[in-house]
Design an enzyme around this catalytic site. Structure first.
Site, short mmCIF file in Angstrom:
data_model
loop_
_atom_site.label_atom_id
_atom_site.label_comp_id
_atom_site.label_asym_id
_atom_site.label_seq_id
_atom_site.Cartn_x
_atom_site.Cartn_y
_atom_site.Cartn_z
N THR A 272 1.46 -4.76 4.10
CA THR A 272 1.27 -5.18 5.50
C THR A 272 0.65 -6.57 5.63
O THR A 272 0.82 -7.23 6.65
CB THR A 272 0.37 -4.18 6.27
OG1 THR A 272 -0.92 -4.14 5.64
CG2 THR A 272 0.98 -2.80 6.31
N ASP A 273 -0.05 -7.02 4.59
CA ASP A 273 -0.81 -8.28 4.73
C ASP A 273 0.07 -9.47 5.09
O ASP A 273 -0.29 -10.29 5.94
CB ASP A 273 -1.59 -8.58 3.45
CG ASP A 273 -2.77 -7.64 3.28
OD1 ASP A 273 -3.14 -6.96 4.26
OD2 ASP A 273 -3.33 -7.57 2.17
N THR B 222 -0.24 -22.40 19.74
CA THR B 222 -1.56 -22.04 20.25
C THR B 222 -2.28 -21.05 19.33
O THR B 222 -1.65 -20.21 18.69
CB THR B 222 -1.48 -21.45 21.68
OG1 THR B 222 -2.78 -21.00 22.05
CG2 THR B 222 -0.50 -20.30 21.78
N GLN B 223 -3.60 -21.16 19.32
CA GLN B 223 -4.41 -20.18 18.58
C GLN B 223 -4.47 -18.86 19.32
O GLN B 223 -4.89 -17.85 18.76
CB GLN B 223 -5.84 -20.71 18.42
CG GLN B 223 -5.93 -21.92 17.53
CD GLN B 223 -7.35 -22.46 17.41
OE1 GLN B 223 -8.32 -21.84 17.81
NE2 GLN B 223 -7.46 -23.65 16.84
N CYS B 224 -4.11 -18.89 20.62
CA CYS B 224 -4.13 -17.64 21.39
C CYS B 224 -3.03 -16.72 20.89
O CYS B 224 -1.95 -17.17 20.52
CB CYS B 224 -3.90 -17.91 22.88
SG CYS B 224 -5.16 -18.91 23.62
N THR C 117 0.82 -1.22 0.00
CA THR C 117 0.00 0.00 0.00
C THR C 117 0.84 1.26 0.00
O THR C 117 0.47 2.26 -0.63
CB THR C 117 -0.91 -0.02 1.26
OG1 THR C 117 -1.84 -1.08 1.11
CG2 THR C 117 -1.66 1.27 1.45
N ASP D 246 1.47 -6.62 -4.44
CA ASP D 246 0.61 -6.61 -3.26
C ASP D 246 1.13 -7.80 -2.46
O ASP D 246 1.30 -8.89 -3.01
CB ASP D 246 -0.85 -6.81 -3.69
CG ASP D 246 -1.81 -6.72 -2.51
OD1 ASP D 246 -1.61 -7.46 -1.53
OD2 ASP D 246 -2.74 -5.92 -2.58
N SER D 247 1.39 -7.62 -1.17
CA SER D 247 2.09 -8.70 -0.45
C SER D 247 1.25 -9.97 -0.34
O SER D 247 1.78 -11.04 -0.02
CB SER D 247 2.55 -8.23 0.93
OG SER D 247 1.48 -8.15 1.83
N SER D 248 -0.04 -9.89 -0.61
CA SER D 248 -0.86 -11.11 -0.62
C SER D 248 -0.42 -12.04 -1.74
O SER D 248 -0.72 -13.24 -1.72
CB SER D 248 -2.33 -10.76 -0.81
OG SER D 248 -2.74 -9.86 0.16
#
Ligand code: ASP
Length: 338
Positions: free
Chosen positions: A90-91, A272-274, A13, A58-60
């Site tokens: 940033t993605d 962990t998903q946390c 971006t 685009d970083s995606s």
């Protein structure tokens, strides 16, 4: 003597232009905008040279081949510049910031990855400040690490995660304090910064050539068939994102599926998903059963860092036992052992 900084402009971006289809990176456009910013000519800033990538991405759309391009670019200019800024979308910035420390062994200069949520072409933007801060840090602070600088923070790259899709402070490193804070002054927490490498060896680039790795996030009701499909050959490594401190359903078929894979030499890492905290597979039966199935702990690594590290380890010609040991050892500051 003014310091010299190399800017690897990969896209994102920060330098995008508005088109009928939305914002897209446009060749030459960022440099043109930067040339019109008088503050970038200040003596207080380093001299800089922009290496604009072709195509700008685009970083995606980025892949490990793009990380290798960045690593080689930095390596070939490591001697000639005092520091490096990587302009990036940033993605997937946290993925690149997680991968580069494994790829750049023997780094002696700062590599500061940054980007923006609002492009430089907009009147109100975060691009200008992020760019100037990154240039100052790359030139003036001898941090021999890959860092991610965004908004008010300088983070260790392989600890960073994108936590906010909207905010101008979009990144955090939940399990490690910031390497620095950006306020009226830029303050560096020097006691956290790695010392420069001891050996005189030159910078070595390692490609993350092993792509047979994957990430799987558990969810209540996940079917064993899905897990079986994930673990089918040719997979070599899996980041299993589990609940809380590293728990998974105590389903016999699921555990047998995991065990069959680890018996075959697939490395399964428990993260962990946390957002915050560390895996501990010793407290609950739902965790110990994973350990019995041959799953190893990812401790407090982010899934981004764990994925990059697993690909890095699998790119070496090491035994499964050695890779498992290294996976659980801190190699570049990506992990805290209890
Ligand atoms: N889609 C953009 C990218 O990652 C988003 C950004 O740069 O903020 O390239």
């Amino acid at each position: 003597m003014r310091k010299k900084v190399y800017i690897a402009y990969t896209g994102g971006t920060i330098g995008m232009k508005r088109t009928a289809d939305g914002f897209v990176p446009a060749a030459g456009y960022l440099e043109e905008l930067m040339n019109n910013l008088p503050e970038l000519k200040s003596d207080l800033l380093p001299e800089y040279r922009i290496g604009e990538y072709e195509p700008l991405l685009d970083s995606s759309n980025m892949t490990p081949a793009d990380w290798l391009k960045i690593a080689n670019d930095i390596s070939s200019r490591h001697k000639a510049f005092d520091g490096f800024v990587v302009l990036h979308g940033t993605d997937t910035m946290a993925y690149t910031a997680s991968a580069l420390p494994f790829m750049l062994q023997g780094l002696r200069k700062p590599v500061v990855i940054t980007g923006a949520q609002i492009p430089l072409c907009r009147v109100r933007n975060d691009a200008r400040d992020n760019l100037i801060t990154a240039l100052l840090i790359a030139a003036n602070f001898k941090i021999p690490e890959v860092c991610l600088c965004f908004g008010d923070k300088l983070l260790r790259g392989n600890r960073a995660v994108k936590v906010d899709a909207d905010s101008l402070d979009a990144f955090e490193s939940p399990n490690f304090p910031p390497l620095g804070t950006v306020g009226i002054e830029i303050k560096i927490n020097w006691d956290l910064v790695h010392p420069p490498p001891k050996t005189r060896k030159t910078l070595k680039v390692t490609a993350l050539s092993e792509s047979r790795v994957a990430g799987l996030r558990l969810f209540p009701g996940i079917s064993v068939d899905i897990v079986k499909n994930f673990l089918k050959p040719p997979i070599r490594g899996l980041i299993l994102e589990t609940y809380g401190i590293g728990n998974a359903p105590a389903d016999r078929e699921l555990l047998a599926t995991l065990k069959a894979a680890t018996d075959r030499g697939v490395i399964i890492v428990n993260c962990t998903q946390c957002l915050k905290g560390t895996v501990n597979m010793e407290d609950y039966a739902t965790g110990t059963s994973l350990a019995k199935a041959g799953v190893i702990s990812g401790f407090d690594m982010t899934p981004e860092a764990a994925l990059a590290k697993l690909s890095f380890l699998l790119s070496q010609k090491w035994s499964v036992a050695k890779m498992k040991k290294m996976m659980q050892t801190d190699l570049t500051g990506e992990l805290t052992r209890p």
